[in-house]
Design an enzyme around this catalytic site. Structure first.
Site, mmCIF file in Angstrom:
data_model
loop_
_atom_site.group_PDB
_atom_site.id
_atom_site.type_symbol
_atom_site.label_atom_id
_atom_site.label_comp_id
_atom_site.label_asym_id
_atom_site.label_seq_id
_atom_site.Cartn_x
_atom_site.Cartn_y
_atom_site.Cartn_z
ATOM 1 N NE ARG A 176 -4.047 -1.981 0.245
ATOM 2 C CZ ARG A 176 -4.014 -3.224 -0.223
ATOM 3 N NH1 ARG A 176 -2.950 -3.677 -0.871
ATOM 4 N NH2 ARG A 176 -5.060 -4.022 -0.050
ATOM 5 C CB SER A 250 -8.677 -1.358 4.142
ATOM 6 O OG SER A 250 -9.047 -2.646 3.718
ATOM 7 C CD GLU A 346 -5.711 1.142 2.117
ATOM 8 O OE1 GLU A 346 -5.493 -0.045 2.336
ATOM 9 O OE2 GLU A 346 -6.613 1.539 1.361
HETATM 10 P P1 FAD Z 1 -8.254 8.894 -5.396
HETATM 11 O O1 FAD Z 1 -8.949 8.506 -4.131
HETATM 12 O O2 FAD Z 1 -8.924 9.898 -6.268
HETATM 13 O O3 FAD Z 1 -6.785 9.400 -5.041
HETATM 14 C C1 FAD Z 1 -5.965 8.671 -4.162
HETATM 15 C C2 FAD Z 1 -4.593 9.377 -4.090
HETATM 16 O O4 FAD Z 1 -3.961 9.300 -5.362
HETATM 17 C C3 FAD Z 1 -4.700 10.879 -3.770
HETATM 18 O O5 FAD Z 1 -3.552 11.244 -3.033
HETATM 19 C C4 FAD Z 1 -4.645 11.536 -5.142
HETATM 20 O O6 FAD Z 1 -4.139 12.854 -5.072
HETATM 21 C C5 FAD Z 1 -3.692 10.610 -5.870
HETATM 22 N N1 FAD Z 1 -3.923 10.548 -7.328
HETATM 23 C C6 FAD Z 1 -5.072 10.148 -7.949
HETATM 24 N N2 FAD Z 1 -4.882 10.154 -9.281
HETATM 25 C C7 FAD Z 1 -3.605 10.532 -9.500
HETATM 26 C C8 FAD Z 1 -2.816 10.721 -10.681
HETATM 27 N N3 FAD Z 1 -3.313 10.491 -11.897
HETATM 28 N N4 FAD Z 1 -1.528 11.117 -10.531
HETATM 29 C C9 FAD Z 1 -0.992 11.340 -9.309
HETATM 30 N N5 FAD Z 1 -1.702 11.194 -8.161
HETATM 31 C C10 FAD Z 1 -2.987 10.794 -8.269
HETATM 32 N N6 FAD Z 1 -7.504 -0.504 -2.463
HETATM 33 C C11 FAD Z 1 -6.740 -1.617 -2.589
HETATM 34 O O7 FAD Z 1 -5.506 -1.520 -2.743
HETATM 35 N N7 FAD Z 1 -7.288 -2.865 -2.533
HETATM 36 C C12 FAD Z 1 -8.603 -3.056 -2.371
HETATM 37 O O8 FAD Z 1 -9.053 -4.194 -2.335
HETATM 38 C C13 FAD Z 1 -9.442 -1.909 -2.247
HETATM 39 N N8 FAD Z 1 -10.767 -2.050 -2.046
HETATM 40 C C14 FAD Z 1 -11.561 -0.954 -1.914
HETATM 41 C C15 FAD Z 1 -12.939 -1.134 -1.741
HETATM 42 C C16 FAD Z 1 -13.793 -0.043 -1.606
HETATM 43 C C17 FAD Z 1 -15.263 -0.280 -1.421
HETATM 44 C C18 FAD Z 1 -13.246 1.269 -1.679
HETATM 45 C C19 FAD Z 1 -14.159 2.471 -1.581
HETATM 46 C C20 FAD Z 1 -11.876 1.471 -1.852
HETATM 47 C C21 FAD Z 1 -11.016 0.353 -1.965
HETATM 48 N N9 FAD Z 1 -9.628 0.493 -2.139
HETATM 49 C C22 FAD Z 1 -8.836 -0.625 -2.295
HETATM 50 C C23 FAD Z 1 -9.020 1.817 -2.165
HETATM 51 C C24 FAD Z 1 -9.070 2.514 -3.558
HETATM 52 O O9 FAD Z 1 -10.016 1.884 -4.387
HETATM 53 C C25 FAD Z 1 -7.712 2.505 -4.253
HETATM 54 O O10 FAD Z 1 -6.731 3.124 -3.456
HETATM 55 C C26 FAD Z 1 -7.753 3.221 -5.611
HETATM 56 O O11 FAD Z 1 -6.544 3.011 -6.321
HETATM 57 C C27 FAD Z 1 -7.987 4.727 -5.483
HETATM 58 O O12 FAD Z 1 -8.210 5.218 -6.785
HETATM 59 P P2 FAD Z 1 -8.901 6.616 -7.012
HETATM 60 O O13 FAD Z 1 -8.824 6.899 -8.478
HETATM 61 O O14 FAD Z 1 -10.246 6.648 -6.417
HETATM 62 O O15 FAD Z 1 -7.899 7.583 -6.234
HETATM 63 N N1 EPU Z 2 -11.494 -10.086 10.234
HETATM 64 C C1 EPU Z 2 -12.208 -10.169 11.409
HETATM 65 N N2 EPU Z 2 -13.187 -9.246 11.642
HETATM 66 C C2 EPU Z 2 -13.474 -8.253 10.770
HETATM 67 C C3 EPU Z 2 -12.731 -8.148 9.567
HETATM 68 C C4 EPU Z 2 -11.740 -9.095 9.325
HETATM 69 O O1 EPU Z 2 -11.969 -11.046 12.226
HETATM 70 O O2 EPU Z 2 -14.375 -7.460 11.041
HETATM 71 C C5 EPU Z 2 -10.482 -11.106 9.954
HETATM 72 C C6 EPU Z 2 -10.978 -12.048 8.834
HETATM 73 O O3 EPU Z 2 -11.735 -13.095 9.364
HETATM 74 C C7 EPU Z 2 -9.692 -12.526 8.232
HETATM 75 C C8 EPU Z 2 -8.754 -11.338 8.402
HETATM 76 O O4 EPU Z 2 -9.323 -10.496 9.406
HETATM 77 O O5 EPU Z 2 -9.167 -13.607 8.955
HETATM 78 C C9 EPU Z 2 -8.509 -10.557 7.122
HETATM 79 O O6 EPU Z 2 -9.754 -10.071 6.612
HETATM 80 P P1 EPU Z 2 -10.032 -9.931 5.035
HETATM 81 O O7 EPU Z 2 -9.703 -11.206 4.335
HETATM 82 O O8 EPU Z 2 -11.395 -9.355 4.860
HETATM 83 O O9 EPU Z 2 -8.946 -8.917 4.508
HETATM 84 P P2 EPU Z 2 -8.388 -7.563 5.121
HETATM 85 O O10 EPU Z 2 -7.018 -7.829 5.650
HETATM 86 O O11 EPU Z 2 -9.371 -6.948 6.043
HETATM 87 C C10 EPU Z 2 -7.187 -6.864 2.928
HETATM 88 C C11 EPU Z 2 -6.983 -5.580 2.194
HETATM 89 C C12 EPU Z 2 -8.166 -5.305 1.286
HETATM 90 C C13 EPU Z 2 -8.278 -6.439 0.279
HETATM 91 C C14 EPU Z 2 -8.453 -7.771 1.042
HETATM 92 C C15 EPU Z 2 -8.411 -8.956 0.095
HETATM 93 C C16 EPU Z 2 -5.557 -4.104 3.521
HETATM 94 C C17 EPU Z 2 -5.498 -2.934 4.436
HETATM 95 N N3 EPU Z 2 -6.788 -4.472 3.132
HETATM 96 O O12 EPU Z 2 -8.299 -6.681 3.778
HETATM 97 O O13 EPU Z 2 -7.928 -4.088 0.574
HETATM 98 O O14 EPU Z 2 -9.363 -6.244 -0.590
HETATM 99 O O15 EPU Z 2 -7.363 -7.928 1.987
HETATM 100 O O16 EPU Z 2 -7.110 -9.132 -0.376
HETATM 101 O O17 EPU Z 2 -4.518 -4.665 3.163
HETATM 102 C C18 EPU Z 2 -8.230 -1.721 0.725
HETATM 103 O O18 EPU Z 2 -6.994 -1.623 0.736
HETATM 104 O O19 EPU Z 2 -8.984 -0.725 0.740
HETATM 105 C C19 EPU Z 2 -8.849 -3.047 0.713
HETATM 106 C C20 EPU Z 2 -10.170 -3.241 0.769
#
Ligand code: FAD
Ligand code: EPU
Length: 350
Positions: A176, A250, A346
């Site tokens: 991240r 997250s 994050e």
């Molecule tokens: P923004 O939120 O618009 O920007 C994020 C940062 O990047 C800001 O600092 C912004 O200034 C900068 N930025 C944006 N575009 C540019 C550019 N073109 N050049 C330079 N800087 C820029 N993340 C994960 O890693 N794994 C996940 O599984 C995951 N699951 C998610 C689930 C949900 C429901 C949500 C809401 C978010 C999740 N995220 C996850 C976080 C998010 O989706 C990612 O970080 C995504 O890459 C953000 O993209 P964005 O375009 O919305 O960026």
């Molecule tokens: N858990 C709990 N209680 C909760 C939530 C999670 O006990 O309320 C336990 C789950 O049972 C599991 C562990 O925590 O054993 C991990 O949970 P999960 O598999 O849901 O993944 P996570 O670690 O919470 C991470 C990433 C996600 C990504 C998923 C799948 C980070 C900070 N988050 O979540 O990324 O989608 O793994 O790979 O690394 C994001 O970055 O925004 C994001 C959603």
């Protein structure tokens, strides 16, 4: 001011951040062409304003109004741009290079690569946001990260006003994390990203939950599209849809502690979720730690902790950035007091 820059003054950011926080920007510009970035710098009034780069707004927390210019990255385009031989992503058969503009929707791009018959991005299906932001925190899910298939990106360097290419080493990817989240990456606007997708694709099922999902569907040799579909199904079950309930995914990173600290924690909490890292450290599940502190489903004001995933903070309706921050601080304090572990946020705070 150049005539073809359509600047919106006093712009509500509510619809362009997935937390749905109602903050305003002094000025807003939708950037559809790289040339607009140079035009902004050539304009003395615009160039002097603080700048906020915005993609899909899915990883930011607006803590108040933004007294500056929002550059909403909307540069479109996606294309197959060539082949490589023997690079890291495809030693057996090489890879296909695919490029997308920074403003392309990430999930749409993943589905487009699959429709071209190319695997490699399927484990990261349905992550919200844009292609341009995908390298910023080296997005990852279900056992894959952007750095695994990253080839290069193009940045517009605000300091020089020039375009340049950066490879993976220059991006300094981590969990991240990347150079773009640090001082020496500020002032770099990502305008496009190129990925190297393997010709000889095999499914990556090292994430147990994904392997179980596919096994439950009796898919012994799934296609990349079927892996994507399984990831989408898991995510829809576990994570809130920002269109229904505001959130930024997250809210905290999963903390990495020493093996000694992990052993001490395990002695006191045998159910602790932990995963050994290549450097010997242990990654803990922040969601588990927060859950154990009793936060799941609770609220402080209009900010809350999602009922199905304690790592996700949500907007229960009209939450301000200050309310979200107050909830985050309370959670961090409880986890530190109970487990001696510091949680790092994050999303990016604006
Ligand atoms: P923004 O939120 O618009 O920007 C994020 C940062 O990047 C800001 O600092 C912004 O200034 C900068 N930025 C944006 N575009 C540019 C550019 N073109 N050049 C330079 N800087 C820029 N993340 C994960 O890693 N794994 C996940 O599984 C995951 N699951 C998610 C689930 C949900 C429901 C949500 C809401 C978010 C999740 N995220 C996850 C976080 C998010 O989706 C990612 O970080 C995504 O890459 C953000 O993209 P964005 O375009 O919305 O960026
Ligand atoms: N858990 C709990 N209680 C909760 C939530 C999670 O006990 O309320 C336990 C789950 O049972 C599991 C562990 O925590 O054993 C991990 O949970 P999960 O598999 O849901 O993944 P996570 O670690 O919470 C991470 C990433 C996600 C990504 C998923 C799948 C980070 C900070 N988050 O979540 O990324 O989608 O793994 O790979 O690394 C994001 O970055 O925004 C994001 C959603």
């Amino acid at each position: 001011m150049p005539t073809d820059l359509v600047i919106s003054p006093d712009f509500s950011l509510r619809s362009v951040n997935t937390f749905g926080i109602d903050a305003r920007a002094r000025a807003y510009l939708k950037v559809t062409q790289v040339g607009q970035l140079a035009q902004v710098l050539a304009d003395p009034v615009l160039a002097a304003m603080p700048r906020l780069l915005l993609g899909g707004g899915s990883n930011i927390v607006l803590t108040g109004d933004f007294d500056g210019l929002v550059l909403h990255m909307a540069i479109a385009g996606r294309a197959l741009v060539g082949d490589t031989v023997g690079d890291t992503a495809g030693e057996d058969g090489g890879s296909v290079l695919v490029r997308a503009g920074a403003g392309e929707n990430w999930h749409g791009f993943v589905q487009w690569t699959l429709a071209q018959g190319l695997g490699g991005l399927e484990n990261m299906a349905l992550i919200p946001g844009t292609v341009g932001a995908s390298p910023i925190q080296n997005i990852g899910a279900y056992g894959a990260e952007v750095k695994d298939v990253f080839h290069a990106l193009t940045v517009f360097d605000v300091a020089s006003g020039a375009l340049r290419t950066m490879d993976a080493a220059a991006c300094r990817f981590g969990y991240r994390d990347s150079v773009f989240k640090h001082a020496d990456g500020a002032g770099l606007v990502i305008v496009d990203v190129t990925f190297a997708l393997p010709r000889a694709w095999t499914p990556n099922l090292k994430y147990a939950e994904l392997a179980q999902e596919l096994a439950a569907s009796a898919l012994a040799a799934p296609s990349a599209q079927q892996v994507s579909d399984a990831v989408v199904a898991i995510r829809r079950r576990k994570l809130p849809d920002p269109a229904q309930i505001g959130n930024a995914g997250s809210f905290f990173k999963n903390p990495v502690v020493s093996s000694e600290q992990c052993a001490a924690l395990l002695a006191a909490h045998p159910a602790l979720v932990h995963h050994k890292q290549a450097d010997g450290g242990e990654k803990l599940a922040a969601g588990w730690l927060i859950d154990q502190c009793g936060w799941k489903g609770r609220s402080l004001g209009a900010a809350g902790v999602y009922e199905k995933q304690a790592l996700v903070l949500v907007n229960r309706g009209g939450a301000s950035g200050a309310e979200v921050l107050a909830l985050a601080r309370a959670i961090q304090a409880d986890v530190l007091a109970r487990f001696g572990v510091s949680l790092e946020t994050e999303p990016v705070f604006v």
